[in-house]
Write a protein that holds these residues in place. Structure first.
Motif, PDB file in Angstrom:
ATOM      1  N   GLY A 223     -51.021  15.239   4.610  1.00  0.00           N
ATOM      2  CA  GLY A 223     -50.351  15.451   3.326  1.00  0.00           C
ATOM      3  C   GLY A 223     -48.894  15.880   3.469  1.00  0.00           C
ATOM      4  O   GLY A 223     -48.334  16.492   2.565  1.00  0.00           O
ATOM      5  N   LYS A 224     -48.274  15.530   4.594  1.00  0.00           N
ATOM      6  CA  LYS A 224     -46.880  15.944   4.858  1.00  0.00           C
ATOM      7  C   LYS A 224     -45.912  15.369   3.831  1.00  0.00           C
ATOM      8  O   LYS A 224     -45.108  16.100   3.244  1.00  0.00           O
ATOM      9  CB  LYS A 224     -46.444  15.483   6.276  1.00  0.00           C
ATOM     10  CG  LYS A 224     -47.313  16.029   7.379  1.00  0.00           C
ATOM     11  CD  LYS A 224     -46.912  15.484   8.721  1.00  0.00           C
ATOM     12  CE  LYS A 224     -47.279  14.039   8.948  1.00  0.00           C
ATOM     13  NZ  LYS A 224     -48.731  13.754   8.942  1.00  0.00           N
ATOM     14  N   SER A 225     -45.988  14.041   3.642  1.00  0.00           N
ATOM     15  CA  SER A 225     -45.023  13.406   2.743  1.00  0.00           C
ATOM     16  C   SER A 225     -45.260  13.832   1.301  1.00  0.00           C
ATOM     17  O   SER A 225     -44.312  14.064   0.553  1.00  0.00           O
ATOM     18  CB  SER A 225     -45.122  11.891   2.854  1.00  0.00           C
ATOM     19  OG  SER A 225     -45.019  11.504   4.199  1.00  0.00           O
ATOM     20  N   THR A 226     -46.531  13.961   0.919  1.00  0.00           N
ATOM     21  CA  THR A 226     -46.848  14.393  -0.447  1.00  0.00           C
ATOM     22  C   THR A 226     -46.298  15.796  -0.690  1.00  0.00           C
ATOM     23  O   THR A 226     -45.647  16.065  -1.692  1.00  0.00           O
ATOM     24  CB  THR A 226     -48.386  14.376  -0.645  1.00  0.00           C
ATOM     25  OG1 THR A 226     -48.850  13.063  -0.364  1.00  0.00           O
ATOM     26  CG2 THR A 226     -48.774  14.781  -2.044  1.00  0.00           C
ATOM     27  N   SER A 257     -52.461   8.245  -5.641  1.00  0.00           N
ATOM     28  CA  SER A 257     -52.456   9.561  -4.994  1.00  0.00           C
ATOM     29  C   SER A 257     -51.261   9.713  -4.055  1.00  0.00           C
ATOM     30  O   SER A 257     -50.965  10.798  -3.585  1.00  0.00           O
ATOM     31  CB  SER A 257     -53.766   9.775  -4.239  1.00  0.00           C
ATOM     32  OG  SER A 257     -53.832   8.908  -3.145  1.00  0.00           O
ATOM     33  N   THR A 276     -46.764   7.079   6.784  1.00  0.00           N
ATOM     34  CA  THR A 276     -45.359   7.156   7.181  1.00  0.00           C
ATOM     35  C   THR A 276     -45.237   6.493   8.544  1.00  0.00           C
ATOM     36  O   THR A 276     -46.082   6.702   9.411  1.00  0.00           O
ATOM     37  CB  THR A 276     -44.910   8.628   7.251  1.00  0.00           C
ATOM     38  OG1 THR A 276     -45.238   9.247   6.024  1.00  0.00           O
ATOM     39  CG2 THR A 276     -43.427   8.751   7.514  1.00  0.00           C
ATOM     40  N   GLY A 298     -47.466  10.855  11.137  1.00  0.00           N
ATOM     41  CA  GLY A 298     -48.541  11.560  11.826  1.00  0.00           C
ATOM     42  C   GLY A 298     -49.379  10.636  12.687  1.00  0.00           C
ATOM     43  O   GLY A 298     -50.072  11.070  13.598  1.00  0.00           O
ATOM     44  N   LYS A 358     -53.906  21.182   1.111  1.00  0.00           N
ATOM     45  CA  LYS A 358     -55.076  20.632   0.402  1.00  0.00           C
ATOM     46  C   LYS A 358     -56.136  21.713   0.171  1.00  0.00           C
ATOM     47  O   LYS A 358     -57.339  21.432   0.242  1.00  0.00           O
ATOM     48  CB  LYS A 358     -55.702  19.454   1.175  1.00  0.00           C
ATOM     49  CG  LYS A 358     -54.747  18.307   1.491  1.00  0.00           C
ATOM     50  CD  LYS A 358     -55.507  17.055   1.841  1.00  0.00           C
ATOM     51  CE  LYS A 358     -54.601  15.991   2.438  1.00  0.00           C
ATOM     52  NZ  LYS A 358     -55.273  14.762   2.793  1.00  0.00           N
TER      53      LYS A 358
HETATM   54  P1  GTP Z   1     -48.692  10.253   7.460  1.00  0.00           P
HETATM   55  O1  GTP Z   1     -47.256  10.392   7.163  1.00  0.00           O
HETATM   56  O2  GTP Z   1     -49.149   8.841   7.435  1.00  0.00           O
HETATM   57  O3  GTP Z   1     -49.090  10.965   8.685  1.00  0.00           O
HETATM   58  O4  GTP Z   1     -49.477  10.974   6.256  1.00  0.00           O
HETATM   59  P2  GTP Z   1     -49.014  12.273   5.478  1.00  0.00           P
HETATM   60  O5  GTP Z   1     -49.354  13.483   6.267  1.00  0.00           O
HETATM   61  O6  GTP Z   1     -47.604  12.151   5.065  1.00  0.00           O
HETATM   62  O7  GTP Z   1     -49.959  12.240   4.216  1.00  0.00           O
HETATM   63  P3  GTP Z   1     -49.613  11.725   2.768  1.00  0.00           P
HETATM   64  O8  GTP Z   1     -48.648  12.645   2.108  1.00  0.00           O
HETATM   65  O9  GTP Z   1     -49.271  10.301   2.834  1.00  0.00           O
HETATM   66  O10 GTP Z   1     -51.002  11.955   2.031  1.00  0.00           O
HETATM   67  C1  GTP Z   1     -52.176  11.413   2.473  1.00  0.00           C
HETATM   68  C2  GTP Z   1     -53.241  11.529   1.386  1.00  0.00           C
HETATM   69  O11 GTP Z   1     -53.606  12.889   1.178  1.00  0.00           O
HETATM   70  C3  GTP Z   1     -52.791  11.011   0.030  1.00  0.00           C
HETATM   71  O12 GTP Z   1     -53.806  10.258  -0.528  1.00  0.00           O
HETATM   72  C4  GTP Z   1     -52.552  12.243  -0.785  1.00  0.00           C
HETATM   73  O13 GTP Z   1     -52.781  12.079  -2.142  1.00  0.00           O
HETATM   74  C5  GTP Z   1     -53.539  13.201  -0.190  1.00  0.00           C
HETATM   75  N1  GTP Z   1     -53.072  14.580  -0.385  1.00  0.00           N
HETATM   76  C6  GTP Z   1     -51.897  15.089   0.030  1.00  0.00           C
HETATM   77  N2  GTP Z   1     -51.787  16.395  -0.282  1.00  0.00           N
HETATM   78  C7  GTP Z   1     -52.930  16.712  -0.937  1.00  0.00           C
HETATM   79  C8  GTP Z   1     -53.428  17.933  -1.518  1.00  0.00           C
HETATM   80  O14 GTP Z   1     -52.788  18.961  -1.530  1.00  0.00           O
HETATM   81  N3  GTP Z   1     -54.654  17.867  -2.084  1.00  0.00           N
HETATM   82  C9  GTP Z   1     -55.390  16.751  -2.113  1.00  0.00           C
HETATM   83  N4  GTP Z   1     -56.583  16.796  -2.685  1.00  0.00           N
HETATM   84  N5  GTP Z   1     -54.970  15.601  -1.573  1.00  0.00           N
HETATM   85  C10 GTP Z   1     -53.774  15.569  -1.000  1.00  0.00           C
END
Ligand code: GTP
Ligand code: MG
Length: 635
Positions: A223-226, A257, A276, A298, A358
């Protein structure tokens, strides 16, 4: 094949010589000015080199590449007259003139005959006449003539120089200092101002907020980018209209999402795959800092990109997924949580913020938060992070809880009263900037700019650089001019250590610069070597390291094949004492001193001189096997 034919009648006349130049399709008459010295050299090299123009060493070697066109001289009379008249010149011009100089592909390209570009042979020869003469001023080895001064002025000068050296060390050449002192009529306050990098920095940046580069790391889908996208949105960095557009478009793709992740995942592929792939770059401000955000991928396939981000970072934010089973997957061996933490630590990042993300998926459970904190805490201590430098913060990137202000969720408020994520970031200490050291910029990216020349971007590791400065591109050893500098797309006149800049370069071909190269001070150049000694820490590997082990070396953004050629000694992990000399192998989790050879020369600094450029990582088949510090450079 091109043939040069001597058409002069009678003995070769010094002054000029006429040729018919022909290839299989065209023929042209040319006249080249020739002097006695040329003939000796020409004969030796089988080229005619017009010495009426001043040929400096690199140009001379450039001409030597004409041999690649198989230029041949077809005139026995010419040889005869040469041997009679110019006996002894071989001594002067030696036998290895061209061996002493290397030639860059761009220089060589100027002399290569390309039928599509130069339909006429005469045009080719005209072109060679246009080669700019090298400017001799400022070349190394030139001796500086100190101006004659009265005794009193001499003493004043010496005392000024001494004071300046105390401030700036030996980073500026003596004659530059003398010029500055004389220009300012021995007024040290003015002179010092010009050369004292630290004062200059204070003057330029004193009023501004501190700069901080922060890399966001963690297992794929943590959930890094989110998290960071939501933080940027909450801080007003993304307007509502754009957010609305992302919402609509992500819905269409069935990726709703990921709507906040789209702020940082900008490419179509990243958005459609929901991961990402390359570093996402953004900027935001906290009360006391301007933070450059580097959102790392990631997925383990993109580790080299993650490393590129980590090499630029001062601090790291590690995001872990609190969902049951997900944290465990990321944390066990093969997961990226451990790998990323070890990588950033070995790249010199010592301050870490851990986001337990999360938490909404586990009902804001304090128990789960504590469980993760204790598991990670033990591991991070082992990895070399000091406890006071690590802080933990519970968040939810998707719902936005505890990002820029205190949480509103009752279940979280019930047990958490600590700082929110923005406060944690604000509390990071900004690193000291090694501004007074010689200039070094590591190239992370190369691209064609809008104007002439091309741009390189990267981080100024040490020192400072002005627009208009002459720099050396290593390990190519080619000079270039920094025509313009931009920081965050704003043009600037000067950039300091720690800045992430784009520099427009001229005087060098784009093909001669690669990612991982270093731009440096032409007077105090970085060491270039393919053999060095390093103190390494071996990670949790399955096959022990032995002599002759092939690895992929990561040094800043550079990726190079290398071989461990000698196991010098094995060290005690905590005390650093030698436990075994010349060990036969290095087991997992050991410390050792080893010698390495790279397949091509690379730029290196000793860790004790420039920390940023004295660190390296060794990887095999996509797994990091060791990280280390450079302790000796062999030339
Ligand atoms: P990479 O960059 O590919 O490593 O992924 P990331 O770590 O950036 O994760 P990203 O932000 O793309 O989120 C991955 C998934 O997790 C998405 O479907 C988001 O909606 C979900 N997500 C992120 N943060 C949260 C959270 O706080 N709660 C919940 N329930 N889902 C989350
Ligand atoms: Mg991401």
């Amino acid at each position: 094949m091109i043939r040069l034919i001597n058409t002069s009648s009678g003995p070769v006349r010094l002054g000029s010589i006429n040729f018919w130049v022909m290839d299989s399709t065209s023929m042209a008459s040319v006249s080249l000015p020739v002097f006695a010295r040329d003939l000796a050299l020409s004969y030796h090299r089988a080229h005619f080199i017009p010495m009426s123009r001043r040929w400096t060493a690199p140009s001379l070697s450039a001409v030597s590449t004409m041999s690649s066109m198989r230029v041949s001289i077809v005139s026995s009379r010419f040889f005869i007259s040469r041997s009679a008249k110019y006996e002894g010149f071989d001594d002067v011009y030696g036998h290895s003139m061209e061996d002493d100089y290397s030639i860059s592909p761009s220089d060589a390209a100027q002399f290569m005959y390309d039928r599509t570009r130069q339909p006429q042979m005469s045009a080719f020869l005209d072109e060679s006449d246009n080669i700019a003469e090298e400017d001799e001023t400022g070349t190394e080895g030139q001796t500086y003539q100190r101006p004659a001064l009265s005794d009193v002025d001499e003493i004043k000068l010496l005392s000024c120089l001494e004071e300046m050296h105390n401030v700036i060390g030996d980073s500026v050449p003596e004659h530059v200092l003398i010029d500055i002192v004389l220009k300012n009529n021995f007024d040290l306050s003015k002179s010092g101002h010009k050369v004292d990098a630290v004062t200059h920095y204070q003057h330029e940046r004193g009023q501004r907020k501190e700069q901080l580069h922060m890399v966001v790391i963690g297992h794929v889908d943590a959930g890094k980018s989110t998290l960071m996208g939501h933080l940027l949105y909450s801080l007003g960095q993304v307007n509502k209209k754009t957010m609305h557009k992302y919402e609509q478009e992500s819905k269409k793709l069935g990726k709703q999402s990921f709507v906040y992740a789209w702020i940082l995942d900008e490419t179509g592929e990243e958005r459609s795959r929901g991961i990402t792939m390359d570093i996402g770059l953004s900027k935001f401000e906290t009360p006391s800092k301007v933070v450059t955000l580097l959102d790392a991928p990631g997925h383990k396939d993109f580790i080299p990109n993650m490393i590129t981000g980590a090499t630029q970072a001062d601090v790291a934010l590690m995001v872990v997924d609190a969902t049951r089973g997900e944290f465990e997957t990321g944390f066990e061996s093969g997961g990226q949580t451990r790998e990323h933490a070890l990588l950033v630590r070995s790249l010199g990042v010592s301050q870490l913020g851990v986001v337990v993300n999360k938490l909404d998926t586990v009902g804001w459970s304090q128990e789960r938060f504590q469980e993760i904190v204790s598991k990670l805490g033990a591991f991070l201590r082992q990895a070399g992070f000091r406890e006071p430098d690590v802080s933990y913060v519970p968040c939810s990137g998707l719902t936005g809880q505890n990002l820029v202000c205190a949480p509103t969720e009752d279940e979280l408020l019930h047990w958490y009263h600590g700082p929110c994520l923005l406060e944690v970031i604000d509390k990071f200490r900004s690193p000291e900037r090694p501004i007074s050291k010689p200039f070094r910029l590591s190239v992370n990216d190369i691209f064609k700019g809008t104007g002439s020349g091309f741009c390189v971007s990267g981080r100024v590791e040490t020192g400072m650089v002005h627009a208009g400065d002459k720099v050396l591109v290593q390990p190519q050893n080619e000079a270039a001019i920094v025509k313009a500098l931009t920081i965050d797309e704003m043009p600037v006149q000067v950039a300091f250590a720690g800045d992430q800049v784009s520099a427009t370069l001229s005087g060098i071909d784009m093909q001669n610069v690669s990612v991982g190269y270093i731009l440096c001070d032409p007077v105090k150049s970085i060491s270039v070597t393919s053999h060095f000694e390093a103190r390494i820490v071996v990670f949790n590997i399955t096959v022990p390291i032995t002599k002759g082990y092939s690895v992929v070396l990561h040094h800043q953004s550079l990726v190079e094949q290398a071989v461990i050629t000698k196991l010098v000694s094995q060290l005690h992990k905590s005390s650093g004492e030698i436990v075994k000399r010349r060990p036969r192998c290095l087991p997992k989790n050991s410390s050792a001193v080893v010698e390495l050879h790279t397949s091509r020369p690379i730029c290196m600094e000793l860790y004790k001189d420039v920390k940023e450029l004295g660190r390296l990582m060794l990887r095999i088949g996509g797994v990091t096997v060791a990280a280390g510090l450079v302790t000796k450079i062999y030339h």
